[in-house]
Motif scaffolding. Sequence first.
Motif, PDB file in Angstrom:
ATOM      1  N   ILE A  41       0.614  -3.830   2.420  1.00 41.43           N
ATOM      2  CA  ILE A  41      -1.034  -3.937   1.645  1.00 41.43           C
ATOM      3  C   ILE A  41      -1.031  -2.423   1.673  1.00 41.43           C
ATOM      4  O   ILE A  41      -1.605  -2.232   0.426  1.00 41.43           O
ATOM      5  N   ILE A  42      -1.168  -1.019   1.777  1.00 40.34           N
ATOM      6  CA  ILE A  42      -1.452   0.088   1.777  1.00 40.34           C
ATOM      7  C   ILE A  42      -0.758   0.308   0.429  1.00 40.34           C
ATOM      8  O   ILE A  42      -1.396   1.007  -0.498  1.00 40.34           O
ATOM      9  N   GLN A  43       0.269   0.184   0.038  1.00 41.78           N
ATOM     10  CA  GLN A  43       1.457   0.230  -1.199  1.00 41.78           C
ATOM     11  C   GLN A  43       1.050  -0.270  -2.356  1.00 41.78           C
ATOM     12  O   GLN A  43       1.110   0.159  -3.258  1.00 41.78           O
ATOM     13  N   SER A  44       0.417  -1.818  -1.511  1.00 43.71           N
ATOM     14  CA  SER A  44      -0.023  -2.361  -3.163  1.00 43.71           C
ATOM     15  C   SER A  44      -1.240  -1.887  -3.488  1.00 43.71           C
ATOM     16  O   SER A  44      -1.401  -1.340  -5.004  1.00 43.71           O
ATOM     17  N   PHE A  45      -2.140  -1.271  -2.936  1.00 43.48           N
ATOM     18  CA  PHE A  45      -3.416  -0.746  -3.444  1.00 43.48           C
ATOM     19  C   PHE A  45      -3.181   0.356  -3.803  1.00 43.48           C
ATOM     20  O   PHE A  45      -3.256   1.273  -5.273  1.00 43.48           O
ATOM     21  N   VAL A  46      -2.331   1.504  -3.309  1.00 45.00           N
ATOM     22  CA  VAL A  46      -2.173   3.253  -3.953  1.00 45.00           C
ATOM     23  C   VAL A  46      -0.886   2.782  -5.450  1.00 45.00           C
ATOM     24  O   VAL A  46      -1.034   3.163  -5.706  1.00 45.00           O
ATOM     25  N   SER A  47      -0.412   1.462  -5.135  1.00 48.15           N
ATOM     26  CA  SER A  47       0.351   1.304  -7.047  1.00 48.15           C
ATOM     27  C   SER A  47      -0.624   1.127  -7.894  1.00 48.15           C
ATOM     28  O   SER A  47      -0.485   1.924  -8.825  1.00 48.15           O
ATOM     29  N   GLN A  48      -1.156   0.383  -7.036  1.00 48.43           N
ATOM     30  CA  GLN A  48      -1.930  -0.067  -8.756  1.00 48.43           C
ATOM     31  C   GLN A  48      -3.172   0.946  -8.900  1.00 48.43           C
ATOM     32  O   GLN A  48      -3.513   1.029 -10.082  1.00 48.43           O
ATOM     33  N   ALA A  49      -3.733   2.105  -7.700  1.00 49.07           N
ATOM     34  CA  ALA A  49      -4.584   2.630  -7.816  1.00 49.07           C
ATOM     35  C   ALA A  49      -3.615   4.446  -8.712  1.00 49.07           C
ATOM     36  O   ALA A  49      -4.621   4.881  -9.747  1.00 49.07           O
ATOM     37  N   LEU A  51      -2.488   3.700 -11.763  1.00 43.08           N
ATOM     38  CA  LEU A  51      -2.488   3.047 -13.167  1.00 43.08           C
ATOM     39  C   LEU A  51      -3.658   4.131 -13.297  1.00 43.08           C
ATOM     40  O   LEU A  51      -3.637   4.998 -15.105  1.00 43.08           O
ATOM     41  N   ASN A  52      -4.444   4.488 -13.046  1.00 48.24           N
ATOM     42  CA  ASN A  52      -5.533   5.672 -12.825  1.00 48.24           C
ATOM     43  C   ASN A  52      -5.714   7.224 -12.211  1.00 48.24           C
ATOM     44  O   ASN A  52      -6.444   6.807 -11.328  1.00 48.24           O
ATOM     45  N   PRO A  53      -4.635   7.587 -12.696  1.00 48.65           N
ATOM     46  CA  PRO A  53      -4.353   8.722 -11.174  1.00 48.65           C
ATOM     47  C   PRO A  53      -5.717  10.260 -12.024  1.00 48.65           C
ATOM     48  O   PRO A  53      -6.132  10.901 -11.499  1.00 48.65           O
ATOM     49  N   LYS A  57     -10.999   9.114  -6.343  1.00 49.28           N
ATOM     50  CA  LYS A  57     -11.849   8.241  -5.239  1.00 49.28           C
ATOM     51  C   LYS A  57     -11.226   6.617  -5.734  1.00 49.28           C
ATOM     52  O   LYS A  57     -12.093   5.962  -5.964  1.00 49.28           O
ATOM     53  N   SER A  58     -10.474   6.331  -5.340  1.00 46.99           N
ATOM     54  CA  SER A  58     -10.074   4.903  -5.675  1.00 46.99           C
ATOM     55  C   SER A  58     -10.308   3.853  -5.039  1.00 46.99           C
ATOM     56  O   SER A  58     -10.209   2.473  -5.015  1.00 46.99           O
ATOM     57  N   VAL A  59     -10.714   4.172  -3.440  1.00 45.08           N
ATOM     58  CA  VAL A  59     -10.755   3.454  -2.783  1.00 45.08           C
ATOM     59  C   VAL A  59     -12.258   2.597  -2.252  1.00 45.08           C
ATOM     60  O   VAL A  59     -13.625   3.424  -2.765  1.00 45.08           O
ATOM     61  N   GLY A  60     -12.309   1.412  -2.215  1.00 42.50           N
ATOM     62  CA  GLY A  60     -14.243   0.636  -2.147  1.00 42.50           C
ATOM     63  C   GLY A  60     -14.020  -0.277  -0.951  1.00 42.50           C
ATOM     64  O   GLY A  60     -13.308  -0.677  -0.494  1.00 42.50           O
ATOM     65  N   HIS A  61     -14.829   0.531  -0.102  1.00 43.65           N
ATOM     66  CA  HIS A  61     -14.855   0.215   1.501  1.00 43.65           C
ATOM     67  C   HIS A  61     -16.802  -0.413   1.629  1.00 43.65           C
ATOM     68  O   HIS A  61     -16.895   0.517   1.700  1.00 43.65           O
ATOM     69  N   ILE A  62     -16.665  -2.088   2.103  1.00 42.99           N
ATOM     70  CA  ILE A  62     -17.925  -2.348   1.942  1.00 42.99           C
ATOM     71  C   ILE A  62     -17.579  -3.447   3.369  1.00 42.99           C
ATOM     72  O   ILE A  62     -16.693  -4.154   3.482  1.00 42.99           O
ATOM     73  N   ASP A 118      -9.007  -1.555 -11.975  1.00 38.43           N
ATOM     74  CA  ASP A 118      -8.780  -2.949 -11.513  1.00 38.43           C
ATOM     75  C   ASP A 118      -7.167  -3.350 -12.384  1.00 38.43           C
ATOM     76  O   ASP A 118      -6.382  -2.406 -12.534  1.00 38.43           O
ATOM     77  N   ASN A 119      -6.943  -4.782 -12.455  1.00 34.57           N
ATOM     78  CA  ASN A 119      -5.779  -4.450 -12.416  1.00 34.57           C
ATOM     79  C   ASN A 119      -5.215  -3.823 -14.531  1.00 34.57           C
ATOM     80  O   ASN A 119      -4.473  -4.294 -14.300  1.00 34.57           O
ATOM     81  N   ASN A 120      -6.155  -3.953 -14.778  1.00 38.21           N
ATOM     82  CA  ASN A 120      -5.954  -3.259 -15.881  1.00 38.21           C
ATOM     83  C   ASN A 120      -6.008  -1.609 -16.391  1.00 38.21           C
ATOM     84  O   ASN A 120      -6.321  -0.981 -17.396  1.00 38.21           O
ATOM     85  N   GLY A 121      -6.014  -1.067 -14.911  1.00 38.30           N
ATOM     86  CA  GLY A 121      -6.176   0.317 -14.835  1.00 38.30           C
ATOM     87  C   GLY A 121      -7.432   0.740 -15.456  1.00 38.30           C
ATOM     88  O   GLY A 121      -7.661   2.398 -15.768  1.00 38.30           O
ATOM     89  N   LYS A 122      -8.376   0.013 -15.127  1.00 39.94           N
ATOM     90  CA  LYS A 122     -10.249   0.461 -15.544  1.00 39.94           C
ATOM     91  C   LYS A 122     -10.632   0.716 -14.119  1.00 39.94           C
ATOM     92  O   LYS A 122     -10.321   0.055 -13.056  1.00 39.94           O
TER      93      LYS A 122
END
Length: 311
Positions: A41-49, A51-53, A57-62, A118-122
Motif C-alpha cells: 500500500i505504501i509503495q503504491s502511494f509513493v510510486s504515484q507521488a 509523478l509530481n516530485p 507534501k503529497s500525503v492527505g490524512h483526515i 492524482d492519477n494524472n500527476g496533478k
Amino acid sequence: MMAKIIKVKGFKGCVNYILDSKKETSLLEAKDVRLKSKASIIQSFVSQANLNPNLSKSVGHISLNFSAQDKDKIKNEMMVNVVRDYMQKMNIKNTQYIVVRHFDKEHPHIHLCFNRVDNNGKTISDKNDRYRSEKICKELTDKYGLYMYSGKENVKMHRLKEPDKSKYEIYHALNSIVPKCTGWKQLLHTLGQQGVDVRFKHKGKTDEIQGIIFSKNGYSFNGSKVDRIFSYSKIDYQLKQNQFSQNQSQNQPISQNPNQSKGIIGSMIDAAADLGSVESNGVNYEEKAFRKRMEYEEQKRKRKNKYRRKL
C-alpha cells in the motif's frame, strides 16, 4: 460530525498508524492501491507521488469523527457513503485512497489517507481546506441526520493537563452562568465566585471594548479561544437577550423552573425565539439563533469589499 485534518510528511508513517496491528481496525474501502500488505500500500502511494516530485507534501490524512450519541446508527456502509460525499465536496477526486475504521475510542471514527498527487500527476489543492471541511461537515451532518458534535461536551476533564484543564473549566463556568445573567455586572460577580477573572481589551486608548480575556489558575485565554460563542460581542448580545426575555416574561406565568439551566446554547435559542428570529425546536445556535446578526455582518462585509473594488 467533525473532521480533523492532519498534516504529515510520509506515507509510511501514515499508513502504519492507520493500519496499526495493535489496534482494532477495519479496512472499509480502498482505491488504486495494492492490498497485498502494508508495504505494498505504501509503495503504491509513493510510486504515484513520484509523478509530481515538486510537491513536498503529497500525503492527505483526515479523520472523520462522529458523536458517541450516533454510535448505534453509524454502520460501516454509512461511513463509506459519508466519506465518499466528503471527498467529492472537498474535490478529492481521481486519486488513490484507503478508508479505515478505528475502534479505540468511544465515538465512531474513520481515517482517510489519500494521495494529493492524482492519477494524472496533478496536485489536489489543500487551500483553505480546514474552512471548507468545516462547512462540508455541517452539510453532511444535516444530510445524514447526525448529531453535531461540539468537541467540548464529552471531554474527560480528569485527563486534561494545563492549560487545557483551566480553559475547559472556564468554558463550563461560562456555559452555565451566561444564560442566567442579565448584565455584565452580574456575570463578572458570578464568574469571580468560581475563580474566573475577567478583563476587557479596549480599542487603542479609548473606552471602546473590542475583546475579552478570561483567566483562571494563572492561565489566560481570549474569549473566542475558549469557544467561538464566548467572544465579547456574542456574550454582550446574549446578555441583552436575557434582559429582553426577562422583561417580556415579568407579566407572564412561569412555565419552567428558573433554577433549571439549559446551558448557553438552549438559552440563546429561546432568547432569539422570543424575538421571532428563529424557531425553538432544537435548532442550532450558530445557524439559527444569530441568523439575522450573521446576515447583517455578511452584507456589511460585501459592501466593504464592493467599496474597496471601486477604489
